[in-house]
Design an enzyme around this catalytic site. Structure first.
Site, PDB file in Angstrom:
ATOM      1  N   HIS A 105      96.330 -16.793 123.736  1.00  0.00           N
ATOM      2  CA  HIS A 105      95.191 -15.925 124.004  1.00  0.00           C
ATOM      3  C   HIS A 105      95.332 -15.126 125.305  1.00  0.00           C
ATOM      4  O   HIS A 105      95.400 -13.912 125.303  1.00  0.00           O
ATOM      5  CB  HIS A 105      93.897 -16.744 124.108  1.00  0.00           C
ATOM      6  CG  HIS A 105      93.616 -17.629 122.949  1.00  0.00           C
ATOM      7  ND1 HIS A 105      93.190 -17.172 121.726  1.00  0.00           N
ATOM      8  CD2 HIS A 105      93.687 -18.986 122.827  1.00  0.00           C
ATOM      9  CE1 HIS A 105      93.005 -18.193 120.905  1.00  0.00           C
ATOM     10  NE2 HIS A 105      93.299 -19.299 121.541  1.00  0.00           N
TER      11      HIS A 105
HETATM   12  O1  RIB Z   1      88.941 -18.825 123.044  1.00  0.00           O
HETATM   13  C1  RIB Z   1      90.131 -18.818 123.787  1.00  0.00           C
HETATM   14  C2  RIB Z   1      89.833 -18.762 125.247  1.00  0.00           C
HETATM   15  O2  RIB Z   1      89.090 -19.917 125.630  1.00  0.00           O
HETATM   16  C3  RIB Z   1      91.105 -18.792 126.121  1.00  0.00           C
HETATM   17  O3  RIB Z   1      90.866 -18.080 127.309  1.00  0.00           O
HETATM   18  C4  RIB Z   1      91.270 -20.247 126.431  1.00  0.00           C
HETATM   19  O4  RIB Z   1      91.980 -20.474 127.653  1.00  0.00           O
HETATM   20  C5  RIB Z   1      89.842 -20.673 126.583  1.00  0.00           C
HETATM   21  O5  RIB Z   1      89.431 -20.318 127.901  1.00  0.00           O
END
Ligand code: RIB
Ligand code: CA
Length: 313
Positions: free
Chosen positions: A240
């Site tokens: 992500h």
């Molecule tokens: O949904 C994914 C996000 O939530 C990413 O930033 C992960 O690190 C969590 O913070």
């Protein structure tokens, strides 16, 4: 061309950690002014410690600041079930040499923005620190070049509830403040991050780099991937947060479209939902650059090339 000044706001988190490494490996393009930690994946004492650990691993002298320990209004939630109790399961935890700065992260964000122009904010956790800074001193807004956020979801659906992505859900009121702050925003939601999967082949290529940063990355991904691969029956876990930094380094890896993005802050059923008006069916302003596609192979080529820049032990 001068390196672009940025502040990374994060909740490490294995994927946050890889995003930090990617930024630290790119000093010609990105001047990392500071790292601000926020409560999210795990509580603040762990996210700030984990951020400092990554500075040690990467031998970076970027200052680290602790920020908000809970959301603006909502009760705190976290994600140990994904990231592990330490927040960065997959590597051994140690007490970092990198010190925690005395100044509160929100004060660092405000002071830094008031002292210079055209700073890009790169939040990849709940938006509590950023929103608190904006509310406390709106004068900082004119000093913000752009805000490149990891958060939200459209076609992909939510990952913490059927409707909401975790970062937005943790602090929907903060997200509402930031998305409506009037500064240029690029939003990297699950619709793109779920396309950059850390497959075995991709992780193996990083593993062949044989430097401490690449080794830490492989170790963290070896833990981080298990939840998502089981849940989505996917061939790897979505990386992500590095999507935000990759966008700053190579924007043409992504397809984006200006849309209105509004956040649900009332309904318990859909709390934290990001209503992305992709087809402009409302007259709400198209003020968010919504990322909806990505060249995943190009993303991993960039990440691997940058991780290779770290010195061998
Ligand atoms: O949904 C994914 C996000 O939530 C990413 O930033 C992960 O690190 C969590 O913070
Ligand atoms: Ca994160």
């Amino acid at each position: 061309m001068a390196a672009r000044p940025i502040i990374i706001d994060c909740d490490p988190g294995q994927d946050d950690a890889v995003a930090l490494f990617l930024a630290m490996a790119s000093p010609d393009e990105l001047q990392l002014l500071g790292i601000t930690a926020v409560a999210g994946n795990v509580p603040l004492p762990l996210t700030e410690r984990n951020a400092r650990m990554m500075c040690d691993v990467a031998e970076s002298d970027v200052p680290v600041f602790a920020g908000c320990a809970k959301p603006m209004i909502r009760p705190a939630i976290s994600a140990e079930y994904i990231h592990g109790e330490t927040g960065i399961n997959g590597i051994d935890v140690f007490e970092p040499q990198t010190p925690l700065q005395e100044k509160h992260a929100v004060d660092f964000i405000i002071d830094t923005l008031l002292s210079r122009d055209a700073v890009t904010l790169v939040p990849m956790g709940p938006l509590t620190n950023i929103a608190t800074a904006i509310k406390r001193n709106p004068e900082i807004l004119s000093h913000i070049e752009e805000i490149v956020i990891m958060g939200g979801a459209m076609r992909e659906g939510g990952n913490r509830t059927p409707s909401a992505e975790f970062n937005i859900l943790v602090d929907p009121h903060a997200a509402d403040t930031v998305l409506n702050c009037g500064r240029p925003i690029t939003l990297m939601g699950l619709d793109v991050t779920h396309k950059v999967l850390s497959t075995e082949e991709r992780v193996a290529r990083i593993g062949k780099l044989n430097n401490p940063v690449a080794d830490a990355t492989v170790g963290m991904l070896s833990f981080f991937h298990r939840y998502d691969t089981e849940k989505y029956s996917s061939q790897g876990t979505p990386l992500h947060d590095p999507c935000t930094v990759a966008y700053l380094l190579q924007p043409d890896l992504f397809k984006t479209k200006l849309c209105n993005v509004s956040v649900e802050t009332e309904s318990e059923l859909t709390m934290g939902h990001t209503a992305v008006d992709f087809w402009h069916v409302t007259k709400r302003p198209k003020d968010v650059n919504w990322a909806y596609d990505v060249d995943a192979d190009g993303f991993y080529e960039l990440l691997t090339e940058r991780l290779a820049r770290f010195p061998l032990p």
